[in-house]
Design a protein around this motif. Structure first.
Motif, PDB file in Angstrom:
ATOM      1  N   VAL A 190       0.982  -1.399  -0.021  1.00  0.00           N
ATOM      2  CA  VAL A 190       0.053  -0.079   0.055  1.00  0.00           C
ATOM      3  C   VAL A 190       0.800   1.251   0.006  1.00  0.00           C
ATOM      4  O   VAL A 190       0.651   2.353  -0.765  1.00  0.00           O
ATOM      5  N   HIS A 191       2.009   1.349   0.848  1.00  0.00           N
ATOM      6  CA  HIS A 191       2.777   2.474   0.833  1.00  0.00           C
ATOM      7  C   HIS A 191       3.428   2.491  -0.491  1.00  0.00           C
ATOM      8  O   HIS A 191       3.561   3.935  -0.957  1.00  0.00           O
ATOM      9  N   THR A 192       3.965   1.395  -1.164  1.00  0.00           N
ATOM     10  CA  THR A 192       4.430   1.803  -2.405  1.00  0.00           C
ATOM     11  C   THR A 192       3.766   2.342  -3.498  1.00  0.00           C
ATOM     12  O   THR A 192       3.913   3.130  -4.298  1.00  0.00           O
ATOM     13  N   ALA A 193       2.523   1.632  -3.561  1.00  0.00           N
ATOM     14  CA  ALA A 193       1.379   2.046  -4.426  1.00  0.00           C
ATOM     15  C   ALA A 193       1.345   3.500  -4.350  1.00  0.00           C
ATOM     16  O   ALA A 193       0.803   4.440  -5.244  1.00  0.00           O
ATOM     17  N   ALA A 238      -2.806  -2.483  -5.690  1.00  0.00           N
ATOM     18  CA  ALA A 238      -3.042  -1.339  -5.329  1.00  0.00           C
ATOM     19  C   ALA A 238      -3.177   0.085  -6.044  1.00  0.00           C
ATOM     20  O   ALA A 238      -3.638   0.968  -6.019  1.00  0.00           O
ATOM     21  N   VAL A 239      -2.122  -0.213  -6.879  1.00  0.00           N
ATOM     22  CA  VAL A 239      -1.626   1.016  -7.859  1.00  0.00           C
ATOM     23  C   VAL A 239      -3.071   1.258  -8.971  1.00  0.00           C
ATOM     24  O   VAL A 239      -3.607   2.177  -9.158  1.00  0.00           O
ATOM     25  N   SER A 240      -3.519   0.002  -9.269  1.00  0.00           N
ATOM     26  CA  SER A 240      -4.744   0.171 -10.223  1.00  0.00           C
ATOM     27  C   SER A 240      -5.847   0.564  -9.543  1.00  0.00           C
ATOM     28  O   SER A 240      -6.729   1.207  -9.995  1.00  0.00           O
ATOM     29  N   ALA A 285      -8.002   2.536 -12.726  1.00  0.00           N
ATOM     30  CA  ALA A 285      -8.024   1.848 -13.771  1.00  0.00           C
ATOM     31  C   ALA A 285      -6.873   0.686 -13.964  1.00  0.00           C
ATOM     32  O   ALA A 285      -5.888   1.166 -13.220  1.00  0.00           O
ATOM     33  N   PRO A 286      -6.747  -0.195 -14.788  1.00  0.00           N
ATOM     34  CA  PRO A 286      -5.571  -1.210 -14.779  1.00  0.00           C
ATOM     35  C   PRO A 286      -4.456  -0.618 -15.031  1.00  0.00           C
ATOM     36  O   PRO A 286      -4.507   0.314 -16.095  1.00  0.00           O
ATOM     37  N   THR A 287      -3.221  -0.497 -14.516  1.00  0.00           N
ATOM     38  CA  THR A 287      -2.197   0.297 -14.690  1.00  0.00           C
ATOM     39  C   THR A 287      -1.008  -0.820 -15.012  1.00  0.00           C
ATOM     40  O   THR A 287      -0.687  -1.274 -14.110  1.00  0.00           O
ATOM     41  N   PRO A 288      -0.435  -0.680 -16.330  1.00  0.00           N
ATOM     42  CA  PRO A 288       0.825  -1.727 -16.350  1.00  0.00           C
ATOM     43  C   PRO A 288       1.936  -1.250 -15.586  1.00  0.00           C
ATOM     44  O   PRO A 288       2.392   0.124 -15.567  1.00  0.00           O
ATOM     45  N   LEU A 289       2.847  -2.071 -15.029  1.00  0.00           N
ATOM     46  CA  LEU A 289       3.978  -1.980 -14.185  1.00  0.00           C
ATOM     47  C   LEU A 289       4.923  -2.804 -14.875  1.00  0.00           C
ATOM     48  O   LEU A 289       4.667  -3.981 -15.294  1.00  0.00           O
ATOM     49  N   TRP A 292       8.899   0.811 -13.483  1.00  0.00           N
ATOM     50  CA  TRP A 292       8.272   1.605 -14.493  1.00  0.00           C
ATOM     51  C   TRP A 292       6.660   1.583 -14.114  1.00  0.00           C
ATOM     52  O   TRP A 292       6.222   0.429 -14.022  1.00  0.00           O
ATOM     53  N   ILE A 293       6.034   2.633 -14.445  1.00  0.00           N
ATOM     54  CA  ILE A 293       4.645   2.747 -14.357  1.00  0.00           C
ATOM     55  C   ILE A 293       4.118   3.431 -15.589  1.00  0.00           C
ATOM     56  O   ILE A 293       4.429   4.547 -15.915  1.00  0.00           O
ATOM     57  N   LEU A 294       3.187   2.960 -16.245  1.00  0.00           N
ATOM     58  CA  LEU A 294       2.564   3.533 -17.750  1.00  0.00           C
ATOM     59  C   LEU A 294       1.280   4.379 -17.266  1.00  0.00           C
ATOM     60  O   LEU A 294       0.379   3.772 -16.564  1.00  0.00           O
ATOM     61  N   PHE A 295       1.111   5.798 -17.525  1.00  0.00           N
ATOM     62  CA  PHE A 295      -0.120   6.504 -17.107  1.00  0.00           C
ATOM     63  C   PHE A 295      -0.408   7.256 -18.540  1.00  0.00           C
ATOM     64  O   PHE A 295       0.397   7.561 -19.362  1.00  0.00           O
ATOM     65  N   ASP A 296      -1.602   7.787 -18.425  1.00  0.00           N
ATOM     66  CA  ASP A 296      -2.038   8.529 -19.546  1.00  0.00           C
ATOM     67  C   ASP A 296      -2.392  10.116 -19.115  1.00  0.00           C
ATOM     68  O   ASP A 296      -2.621  10.212 -18.055  1.00  0.00           O
ATOM     69  N   THR A 297      -1.910  10.904 -20.168  1.00  0.00           N
ATOM     70  CA  THR A 297      -2.402  12.307 -20.004  1.00  0.00           C
ATOM     71  C   THR A 297      -3.134  12.756 -21.416  1.00  0.00           C
ATOM     72  O   THR A 297      -3.169  11.961 -22.308  1.00  0.00           O
ATOM     73  N   HIS A 298      -3.488  13.951 -21.309  1.00  0.00           N
ATOM     74  CA  HIS A 298      -4.240  14.348 -22.426  1.00  0.00           C
ATOM     75  C   HIS A 298      -3.294  14.792 -23.575  1.00  0.00           C
ATOM     76  O   HIS A 298      -3.772  14.442 -25.056  1.00  0.00           O
TER      77      HIS A 298
END
Length: 457
Positions: free
Chosen positions: A56-59, A120-122, A127-131, A142-148
């Protein structure tokens, strides 16, 4: 003449003492193994308990970085994005790179902690988040995230995937293990102390020291108290039996030898025929010798250990047979050897061996008993070999030849023996902390090998 002194089988009736792991060490190792298993179980339990909070702390840390970077990318002017990326890359681990469809990435390891962090990150991002542990060959978390403006990879410190080792907790763990091992040593010694005392008392009884074999009858444990009481009563009874035997032997010596002496005197005075008188006197001497054999075998007590010159004892025992035309003796002893034992006991051993060889070791061809004696030092011991050139002993009788009153096939044809010669030798050798080994020599005859402690050890 040098006799072979190769390894011989152990004396029949006496088990070979095998050295192994003692009872104390077995108990200690068992307790140590139990402590180690318990410690590993506790460590694994604590690790499992720490995985949830750590995940939880890492997420939360990763999500916080994503939200900060996402906000910066969405609100910064286009000309400030590149300097922003360069500033992030100046950190030790933090880095942001655009995501491309052909990126090669390695997913997180398939373990409980990594799966908990990903879940925990998702959940926090909604939303499902690839690591991943590497992107295009670059290692990291590495963590993949979306922006505009598109998708990005954010690299964080890979140490977040591994729980931190708490030095305080580790110090307490090693302290507990150390105290547990000390307690195991004390417990193993405490549990095995009664056994050690019983073993010592048993050894004292074996040596004939009944006074030093008394165990404490005031111990609190009822099981040990019953054992100690029973052992002490047994030792007392054995002491009484030993004392009664000594008194009985003294009576036998007096009651038998006195009439034998009177009978011998009367025969010498009353029988006129010299040949008949000599035969009767010889028979009485034989009866007196048999009484001596019984007394030698049953005599209690322990010999007084002192340095004894082996050559002098051999010469003394060989002298009575030198004038016997039916006996030939050869002594091979180049060293000046001294054994640790009782001179009287050693003389009895050698005399019995020479008497046995002279009586039963005669050659079938010549009728002469050729006896070869060889002595040499071997480490901390002195080895004495006595060999005759007779017919030897049947292999089936080797295991019985030192049994009291047992007489082999060669001895059955004669009526002069009591069947105690080698039994007396074995008993006396053991009393002097030595070993006795017998076998048939390869060239014929019986080979007796005696190993006694050296006085120069």
């Amino acid at each position: 003449m040098t006799l072979p002194d190769s390894a011989l089988p152990p004396t029949p009736g006496h088990a070979v003492r095998r050295r192994g792991v003692g009872l104390f060490w077995r108990t200690f190792l068992l307790l140590s193994a139990w402590i180690a298993i318990s410690t590993l179980a506790w460590v694994q339990t604590l690790r499992e308990a720490d995985q949830g909070p750590h995940a939880v702390h890492t997420a939360r840390h990763l999500v916080s970085l994503v939200r900060v970077v996402r906000a910066a990318l969405e609100h910064l002017p286009a000309d400030r994005v590149t300097p922003f990326f360069q500033g992030l890359q100046g950190g030790e681990h933090l880095r942001v790179v655009p995501h491309h469809a052909d990126d090669r990435h390695q997913p997180l390891a398939d373990n409980a902690l990594a799966q908990r962090i990903a879940e925990a990150v998702s959940r926090l991002l909604g939303a499902p988040t690839p690591l991943a542990t590497s992107v295009n060959g670059a290692q990291g978390l590495w963590i993949l995230f979306d922006t505009h403006a598109g998708s990005y990879w954010l690299r964080a410190d890979p140490a977040l995937l591994h729980p931190l080792v708490d030095p305080v907790r580790l110090a307490w763990l090693w302290t507990a293990v150390g105290f547990s091992l000390v307690g195991a040593v004390w417990l193993a010694r405490w549990v095995n102390l009664p056994v050690a005392r019983l073993s010592f008392a048993t050894s004292r009884i074996r040596e004939g020291d009944f006074a030093a074999s008394t165990l404490d009858e005031s111990v609190q444990a009822p099981e040990l108290r019953d054992v100690h009481v029973g052992f002490n009563r047994m030792a007392q009874q054995l002491a009484r039996i030993d004392q009664d035997r000594a008194v009985m032997l003294a009576g036998i010596s007096h009651d038998l030898r006195t009439p034998l002496g009177h009978l011998r005197l009367e025969i010498e005075l009353a029988v006129p025929d010299p040949q008949s008188r000599a035969n009767m006197v010889r028979d009485i001497a034989q009866l007196d010798a048999i009484v001596d054999k019984f007394l030698d075998y049953a005599r209690p007590g322990q010999p007084h250990a002192q340095p004894v010159a082996l050559r002098e004892v051999l010469a003394t025992c060989m002298d009575p047979l030198r004038n016997n035309k039916d006996v030939g003796m050869v002594l091979d002893m180049t060293e000046d050897l001294h054994v640790l034992g009782d001179p009287v006991e050693l003389a009895r051993i050698i005399a019995n061996l020479l008497e046995n060889a002279a009586r039963y070791g005669k050659s079938v061809d010549t009728g002469i008993a050729r006896i070869a004696l060889h002595a040499h030092g071997e480490g901390d011991d002195v080895v004495l070999c006595v060999r005759d050139h007779g017919i030897g002993i049947a292999d089936a009788q080797i295991d019985q030849i030192t049994t009291p009153f047992f007489r082999g096939e060669a001895a059955r044809t004669a009526t002069t023996g009591a069947g105690l010669g080698l039994a007396i030798v074995e008993r006396l050798v053991l009393r002097m902390a030595g070993t006795l080994q017998l076998r048939n020599a390869e060239e014929g005859g019986l080979l007796v090998r005696i190993v006694l402690p050296s006085a120069t050890r």
